[in-house]
Design a protein around this motif. Structure first.
Motif, short mmCIF file in Angstrom:
data_model
loop_
_atom_site.label_atom_id
_atom_site.label_comp_id
_atom_site.label_asym_id
_atom_site.label_seq_id
_atom_site.Cartn_x
_atom_site.Cartn_y
_atom_site.Cartn_z
N VAL A 48 0.84 -1.20 0.00
CA VAL A 48 0.00 0.00 0.00
C VAL A 48 0.88 1.25 0.00
N VAL A 85 -8.40 3.27 -0.39
CA VAL A 85 -7.27 3.94 -1.03
C VAL A 85 -7.38 5.43 -0.77
N THR A 97 -4.30 4.75 3.29
CA THR A 97 -4.58 3.57 2.49
C THR A 97 -4.43 2.35 3.39
N TYR A 238 -2.42 3.88 -3.45
CA TYR A 238 -2.28 2.68 -4.29
C TYR A 238 -2.37 1.46 -3.39
N CYS A 239 -2.96 0.40 -3.92
CA CYS A 239 -2.98 -0.88 -3.21
C CYS A 239 -2.85 -2.01 -4.22
#
Length: 333
Positions: A48, A85, A97, A238-239
């Motif tokens: 993440v 996110v 996140t 972002y993940c």
């Protein structure tokens, strides 16, 4: 929920009398959603990145870069995980996140300003929390000079290192010719670099050299200059969730009480259950998506199942019997 892409890597190891099947699949999220753990999956690798923050206005500092974390976690098949996110940070409300309560990456802080003649105001970077493999910190935004030049945005943390801080701008010397502070570099993919701070391309503070936005993912924005220009914006988080599908799929040995034939076939398969009753049948694509289920199959002899209307390719069939669950890879030609 927004899924950018799925990546599949298939490895078939041919052994004497049987075959083993191994597949790595990953899904990327750039906005919040949910993830359902596929059948047979008991472990996930998750990484993440927190969001980057905006730079400060009017000669403010750069925004901080997002943090980064990565780890491996035990899960139960069929469990639904919440994926949040972080959105780009433009105010003072923190965002993170995270996936359930397993792993977290906090976002950077917005750039502010300090009184002359000091240089400062850069927002601090986010941090990674609870990663079993890595936890890195985003870069702090560079310092700005009030009413004149902006500081550079901090780089996001990444898979290799902490994000690097944004560059400080210069103090007022009677000349406006300066590009502003440089953006900080990310600590490796998937983190993004920070945006440059705003400055001027002339000596009398008329022609602006605008602030830069952060780069994907989690880069901080550059601080604005003093002529009313906008600060650079940060980039959202972002993940990535990665897992391995069922291994040793051909668990139906030659002496097992259940067999499937012919395999490969044109879609019509015979299931011979022998002495062991089959209670349910499920069929999955090689990426783990369920395409067929019959929970009331209840078969105690030999029967034919017809998948001739299914697209040609490899599938995994799951047979739930009284004493054991069997998996086998089937090929529809």
């Amino acid at each position: 929920m927004k899924k950018l892409f799925q990546i599949s890597t298939i490895s078939l190891l041919l052994l004497i009398g049987a075959s083993a099947f191994s597949q790595i699949v990953s899904t990327v999220y750039t906005s919040s959603g949910a993830f359902t753990v596929p059948v047979g999956v008991t472990s996930l690798t998750i990484e993440v990145v927190g969001a980057g923050a905006a730079g400060g206005g009017n000669g403010g500092g750069g925004g901080g870069g997002g943090g980064y974390a990565k780890g491996i976690y035990s899960v139960n098949p069929g469990a639904v995980l919440t994926v949040h996110v972080a959105s780009p940070i433009s105010g003072y409300t923190p965002d993170t996140t995270h996936v359930n309560k397993l792993i977290y990456a906090t976002s950077g802080h917005v750039g502010t300003y300090v009184a002359n003649p000091s240089i400062g105001g850069g927002g601090i970077g986010g941090v990674g929390i609870s990663g079993t493999l890595a936890n890195y910190t985003g870069g702090t935004g560079g310092g700005g000079y009030l009413t004149y030049f902006g500081g550079g945005g901090g780089g996001a943390a990444g898979s290799v290192a902490n994000g690097y801080p944004g560059g400080n701008t210069i103090t007022w010397t009677g000349v406006c010719l300066t590009p502003g502070g440089a953006g900080g570099v990310a600590g490796g993919a998937p983190g993004g670099d920070g945006g440059k701070g705003a400055g001027f391309t002339d000596m009398s503070c008329v022609v602006s050299n605008p602030a830069g936005n952060g780069a994907n993912y989690g880069g901080g924005g550059g601080g604005a200059n003093g002529n009313g220009g906008q600060a650079g914006t940060g980039v959202g988080g972002y993940c990535k969730i990665e897992w391995q599908t069922v291994t040793d799929v051909n668990q139906i040995a030659n002496d097992a009480p259940i067999s499937i034939y012919p395999n490969p076939s044109n879609g019509k398969f015979v299931i011979a259950s022998g002495k062991e009753k089959i209670n349910a049948i499920e069929v999955y694509t090689i990426s783990g998506d369920k395409i067929f289920v019959d929970l009331n199959f209840y078969q105690h002899s030999t029967t034919e199942i017809d998948f001739s209307n299914v697209q040609k390719g490899n599938y995994i069939i799951k047979l739930v019997a009284d004493k054991k669950t069997y998996y086998e890879k089937i090929l529809i030609e």
